[in-house]
Design a protein around this motif. Structure first.
Motif, PDB file in Angstrom:
ATOM      1  N   ARG A 128       0.580  -1.332   0.218  1.00 24.85           N
ATOM      2  CA  ARG A 128      -0.413  -0.223  -0.156  1.00 24.85           C
ATOM      3  C   ARG A 128       0.639   0.986  -0.177  1.00 24.85           C
ATOM      4  O   ARG A 128       1.724   0.993   0.163  1.00 24.85           O
ATOM      5  N   VAL A 180      -4.749   2.215  -1.783  1.00 23.56           N
ATOM      6  CA  VAL A 180      -3.450   2.164  -2.881  1.00 23.56           C
ATOM      7  C   VAL A 180      -3.271   2.571  -4.135  1.00 23.56           C
ATOM      8  O   VAL A 180      -4.381   3.166  -4.512  1.00 23.56           O
ATOM      9  N   GLU A 221      -0.820   2.875  -7.526  1.00 26.61           N
ATOM     10  CA  GLU A 221      -0.826   1.498  -8.214  1.00 26.61           C
ATOM     11  C   GLU A 221      -0.161   2.182  -9.818  1.00 26.61           C
ATOM     12  O   GLU A 221      -0.887   3.328 -10.107  1.00 26.61           O
ATOM     13  N   HIS A 270      -3.970   4.913 -11.107  1.00 28.03           N
ATOM     14  CA  HIS A 270      -5.015   3.415 -10.382  1.00 28.03           C
ATOM     15  C   HIS A 270      -4.799   3.572  -9.047  1.00 28.03           C
ATOM     16  O   HIS A 270      -4.343   3.755  -8.400  1.00 28.03           O
ATOM     17  N   GLU A 274      -6.733   3.167  -5.058  1.00 29.69           N
ATOM     18  CA  GLU A 274      -7.743   2.556  -4.696  1.00 29.69           C
ATOM     19  C   GLU A 274      -7.865   2.594  -3.079  1.00 29.69           C
ATOM     20  O   GLU A 274      -6.780   3.080  -2.468  1.00 29.69           O
ATOM     21  N   TYR A 319     -10.067  -3.005  -3.024  1.00 27.40           N
ATOM     22  CA  TYR A 319     -10.175  -3.186  -4.787  1.00 27.40           C
ATOM     23  C   TYR A 319     -11.203  -2.737  -6.029  1.00 27.40           C
ATOM     24  O   TYR A 319     -11.292  -3.670  -6.447  1.00 27.40           O
ATOM     25  N   SER A 320     -12.112  -2.302  -4.070  1.00 25.94           N
ATOM     26  CA  SER A 320     -13.088  -2.473  -4.779  1.00 25.94           C
ATOM     27  C   SER A 320     -13.329  -0.332  -5.787  1.00 25.94           C
ATOM     28  O   SER A 320     -14.610  -0.350  -5.812  1.00 25.94           O
ATOM     29  N   ALA A 334     -11.847   1.115  -7.391  1.00 23.33           N
ATOM     30  CA  ALA A 334     -11.559   0.750  -8.554  1.00 23.33           C
ATOM     31  C   ALA A 334     -11.390   2.310  -9.506  1.00 23.33           C
ATOM     32  O   ALA A 334     -11.865   2.750 -10.627  1.00 23.33           O
ATOM     33  N   GLN A 353     -16.672  -4.834   2.569  1.00 26.56           N
ATOM     34  CA  GLN A 353     -15.942  -6.259   1.886  1.00 26.56           C
ATOM     35  C   GLN A 353     -16.697  -7.594   2.069  1.00 26.56           C
ATOM     36  O   GLN A 353     -16.574  -7.959   1.812  1.00 26.56           O
ATOM     37  N   ARG A 361      -8.617  -0.318 -13.401  1.00 25.39           N
ATOM     38  CA  ARG A 361      -7.730  -0.731 -12.485  1.00 25.39           C
ATOM     39  C   ARG A 361      -6.307  -1.013 -13.024  1.00 25.39           C
ATOM     40  O   ARG A 361      -6.177   0.408 -13.460  1.00 25.39           O
ATOM     41  N   ASP A 362      -5.160  -1.631 -13.308  1.00 28.26           N
ATOM     42  CA  ASP A 362      -3.712  -1.382 -13.974  1.00 28.26           C
ATOM     43  C   ASP A 362      -4.333  -1.062 -15.065  1.00 28.26           C
ATOM     44  O   ASP A 362      -5.280  -0.932 -15.668  1.00 28.26           O
ATOM     45  N   ASN A 402     -11.874  -6.568 -14.037  1.00 31.36           N
ATOM     46  CA  ASN A 402     -10.411  -6.992 -14.696  1.00 31.36           C
ATOM     47  C   ASN A 402     -11.030  -8.088 -15.906  1.00 31.36           C
ATOM     48  O   ASN A 402     -10.413  -9.305 -16.446  1.00 31.36           O
TER      49      ASN A 402
END
Length: 408
Positions: free
Chosen positions: A75, A113, A115, A133, A135, A141-142, A144, A205, A238-239, A259
């Motif tokens: 993180r 997060v 990234e 990206h 979070e 990872y919700s 996004a 989550q 994301r990515d 994804n």
């Protein structure tokens, strides 16, 4: 071989030529050693994971995730690191380009997060624009989301502007009329009432609502409808990577739809938002870690499968236009990494992050990969390999050491 030749010359003349030794040391230093420790000007391993490179005014700037030791390094504890170089091998530490915030109300609060940061330069505004990206902290990872930051200098400091889910309220260019029809969309919303796009708060989550939401949209019958689910709230991001075309138009390419599908979106003229023009790429193909480049009017795409931190088989694609359609070319990797005995089936142990065009050289591109080490992420390694073009596409052959000056 170089050291042997130097030794022979020194023995022949009975003296040691320090100048020759120094010249050979400099030449060897310019080789890129994939998988090794890459020391910066302070002798510290370069800390720029999941990154990308901007070439600007004769200098390369490498941006990436700053990792710390231990699992907490997965993180964002510090932010985005930046390094500069004139030759792609000797890197100068330029510090933290974007720092995470100490304000709990900030989207980039320490522990979020953050990234795959990428930076591009806008010639019209004179600004350096970073996308990444994001979070939100406590959301797994919700969230996004995509984050945007801007700076007046390539080394920063970058100012965080906002985060968002892309393309809310706009349909992809390759959507069918059956999907975009208002009555069809109304029926779709009614059929999936209570399960349309939403962003879950920290800690949700583990809730039954979240589990029901995820189970429904990961069902095979619903997977290709996720972009319709997220029409109003914006698409998952994301990515990701950024790409600037020859006409200075910029694009944001990212893994979306849980994804399942890649999206490619044209950015606004100032590169700070999306223009509303976007397309779905390889729907349902489960691609992430995208990298893209163009050559002779064709657009080449590199990606990976979705296996978390674990390496998998790389994929490649080609299209005649930036928005596609993209046709599969297969696995572009060749050879074996002797450090771990992993070959094309595991992308040498790495995952794609960026393709760097070599300035001033025709058909010269470098594919960048990360070797993730999630138990101690600061020790993650980098694989950089020259791209060669084949009759049907492109390939990267494993090389322990290669020189950018000699390979193109």
């Amino acid at each position: 071989m170089k050291s042997l030749r130097c030794g022979a010359v020194c023995m022949l003349y009975g003296t040691i030529s320090l100048a020759v030794l120094a010249a050979n040391a400099r030449a060897e230093d310019l080789f890129i050693d994939s998988g090794s420790l890459w020391p910066d000007n302070n002798g510290v391993h370069v800390n720029a994971h999941g990154g990308g490179v901007l070439f600007h005014q004769g200098t390369y700037f490498w941006y990436g995730e700053h990792k710390v030791a231990g699992p907490s390094g997965n993180r964002a504890q510090v932010g985005v690191h930046v390094y500069s170089s004139k030759d792609l091998k000797r890197w100068k530490d330029e510090g933290i380009a974007l720092q995470v915030s100490d304000n709990p109300k900030s989207d980039i609060f320490k522990g979020c997060v953050l990234e795959r940061p990428k930076v591009i330069y806008n010639r019209k505004t004179g600004k350096y624009v970073m996308w990444f990206h994001l979070e939100l902290i406590g959301c797994g990872y919700s969230s996004a989301r995509a984050g945007v930051a801007v700076a007046d200098s390539p080394t920063g400091p970058f100012t965080f502007l906002h985060s968002l889910r892309p393309n809310a309220g706009t349909w992809p260019l390759n959507a069918t009329q059956e999907v975009t029809d208002a009555k069809a969309m109304a029926r779709f919303e009614q059929e999936h009432k209570g399960l349309m796009g939403q962003e879950f708060a920290p800690g949700e989550q583990d809730s039954n609502t979240y589990k029901t939401f995820m189970t429904h949209w990961h069902d095979e019958d619903n997977r290709l409808e996720i972009y319709r689910r997220d029409f109003s709230t914006g698409q998952f991001c994301r990515d990701m990577t950024l790409f600037v075309d020859d006409d200075a138009t910029a694009y944001h390419l990212f893994a979306s739809e849980e994804n399942q599908t890649l999206h490619i979106s044209r950015l606004s003229d100032d590169y700070l938002s999306h223009s509303g023009q976007w397309a779905r790429v390889q729907p349902g193909g489960k691609n992430e870690a995208p990298a893209i480049f163009n050559r002779d009017g064709k657009y080449y795409l590199l990606s990976s499968g979705c296996t978390g931190w674990a390496p998998n088989e790389a994929r490649s694609f080609v299209a005649d236009t930036i928005f596609g359609p993209y046709e599969p070319l297969g696995n572009p990797c060749r050879g074996t990494n002797p450090q771990n005995n992993l070959g094309p089936e595991k992308t040498f142990g790495g995952q794609s992050t960026f393709v760097l065009p070599m300035p001033g050289k025709k058909d010269a591109f470098v594919a960048m990969f990360d070797e993730w080490r999630p138990k101690n992420p600061i020790d993650g390694r980098y694989y950089w390999l020259p791209i060669v073009f084949t009759e049907n596409g492109f390939a990267m052959e494993w090389s322990d050491a290669w020189s950018p000056d000699e390979s193109f």
